[in-house]
Enzyme design. Structure first.
Site, PDB file in Angstrom:
ATOM      1  CB  CYS A  73       0.363  24.946   7.531  1.00  0.00           C
ATOM      2  SG  CYS A  73       0.349  23.174   7.259  1.00  0.00           S
ATOM      3  CB  CYS A 150       6.708  19.959   8.370  1.00  0.00           C
ATOM      4  SG  CYS A 150       5.368  18.951   9.049  1.00  0.00           S
ATOM      5  CD  GLN A 253      -1.876   2.664  12.758  1.00  0.00           C
ATOM      6  OE1 GLN A 253      -2.116   3.860  12.951  1.00  0.00           O
ATOM      7  NE2 GLN A 253      -2.813   1.737  12.779  1.00  0.00           N
ATOM      8  CG  ASP A 347      -6.870  -0.695  13.344  1.00  0.00           C
ATOM      9  OD1 ASP A 347      -7.644   0.273  13.502  1.00  0.00           O
ATOM     10  OD2 ASP A 347      -5.659  -0.549  13.101  1.00  0.00           O
ATOM     11  CB  CYS A 373      -8.362   6.152  14.200  1.00  0.00           C
ATOM     12  SG  CYS A 373      -9.463   5.784  12.809  1.00  0.00           S
TER      13      CYS A 373
END
Length: 422
Positions: A73, A150, A253, A347, A373
């Site tokens: 994956c 997962c 988020q 942000d 990020c």
């Protein structure tokens, strides 16, 4: 070329993408699936990359991957590395980035790491494969891998995948496949689907039944603008006790723990005095930070996406949030307005703040709180702030993208006051 090395090759570091950096006789090469301290053998090697044959001697941070799909994956890159070591590596990467940006003094970062099974936002692909639907993530430069397990997803989302496969298989509008984005809102899962066919009345009936049966807040078609195909009840989410109605595909988020860590770091970085001048928030989105900031001061919240701004406007009544539509790259908030604020909070998207940074540097607001990020954009945007004399007071590093190379950082910067000349 084929590498017939007999002696094991040491892995000395991690590259920015999370691949191990091995020291061969021909130079350093990137080798996926390795960690610093590994002694390895390669099956093949190019100038920059190697293919792992086996690990002869494991490094101290190597662990057994918790998911059987790891390596197939495309969702995780570092499950073979202990989580504390990943957090330490990410924190070190951010610190090094800030030093390259020009900050001679970088404070010891406060670090946070979210828990497994907490991801509430996911983008998946689906494909018809005979009489089945394959639903999951693309392997590296390859086909879609069926997500049968997962360690990232919230249990509610993971449990939804099996019935989702059956539903997608029954849709006449799905010919070869498509993509689906899922947000886990407070009102339940919110789906945004892209299909390679046009949904008709039968498709809508199937979607409506699925929505009702599985508590799906809303199912929308990915279009401009998105079209609601089915809705079982009200769609809502909360930021700091304020109820919002997110548009389809709204940005959240990825983990609630990560969102809380970012919000706490931003609020803690606000100046203790002078907040009557108000806060300017750039890239406000649907209000992830806006309402928390508004408990401390008036917030001028700027956002360029019309759907997100409409959501923010609808929810801002009775609060100190003042939303405004602004494409901050084409029409940045100007320096004279920024200069009057008590703090500027931003942000920006993955690419960074672009043209907006020039106005921040010119305006010289006393406090800038930058949420990042992307270390590359972080270095590019903060370098001119370091050159302008800003001091880095606080740093928080948040690992909310578990087992990946992605990292979130909150930087609190202040411009020291200059003494007036006599």
């Amino acid at each position: 070329m084929e590498n017939a090395a007999v002696d094991p090759i040491p892995v000395v570091a991690l590259g920015n993408d999370g691949d191990g950096l091995a020291q061969t006789t021909a130079g350093r090469v990137f080798v996926p699936g390795t960690v610093p301290g590994d002694e390895i053998l390669l099956t093949s090697q190019t100038d920059t990359h190697g293919t792992l044959e086996r690990v002869v001697s494991p490094g101290s941070t190597r662990v057994t991957p918790p998911c059987s799909l790891f390596g197939t994956c495309g969702g995780c890159r570092l499950q073979h590395m202990a989580r504390p070591a990943i957090l330490e590596w990410k924190a070190g990467r951010v610190v090094e980035t800030l030093r390259h940006a020009g900050f001679d003094t970088v404070p010891t970062p406060v670090t946070r790491q979210v828990s497994p099974h907490g991801r509430r936002r996911v983008d998946l692909a689906f494909r018809r494969a005979g009489k089945e639907i394959v639903l999951g993530l693309h392997r590296r430069r390859g086909a879609v891998v069926d997500m049968t397990e997962c360690t990232l997803l919230a249990p509610a989302l993971l449990a939804l995948l099996a019935p989702l496969r059956a539903m997608l298989h029954s849709l006449p509008a799905v010919h070869a496949g498509g993509d689906i984005q899922i947000n886990l809102l407070d009102s339940g899962p919110d789906l945004l689907i892209a299909m390679d066919g046009t949904p008709d009345t039968n498709d809508r009936r199937i979607l409506a039944e699925f929505s009702k049966t599985h508590g799906i807040a809303r199912i929308s078609l990915h279009a401009r603008p998105p079209e609601t195909l089915a809705q079982a009840g009200p769609v809502f989410h909360h930021f700091d006790g304020v109820r919002i109605v997110p548009p389809p595909g709204a940005f959240l988020q990825p983990a609630r723990e990560g969102e809380e860590a970012i919000r706490n770091a931003v609020v803690a970085g606000l100046p203790r005095k002078g907040l009557k001048a108000g806060i300017i928030e750039l890239y406000a989105g649907c209000g992830t930070l806006s309402f928390a900031l508004a408990t401390h001061a008036k917030v001028h919240a700027y956002e360029g996406d019309r759907a997100a701004l409409a959501c923010l406007k609808q929810a801002s009544g009775g609060t100190r949030v003042l939303p405004a539509l602004r494409d901050l790259n084409r029409q940045p908030v100007m320096a004279n307005e920024l200069a009057k604020s008590a703090a500027v909070v931003l942000d920006p998207p993955h690419a960074g703040a672009g043209a907006q940074m020039a106005q921040i540097i010119t305006g010289k607001p006393r406090c800038v709180i930058y949420v990042s990020c992307n270390p590359v954009a972080l270095q590019r945007d903060l370098t001119p702030l370091a050159q302008a004399g800003y001091r880095l007071d606080n740093l928080t590093v948040i690992d909310q993208f578990l087992w990946s190379a992605e990292v979130e950082a909150v930087c609190v910067l202040t411009l020291p006051a200059t003494r007036p000349r006599r």
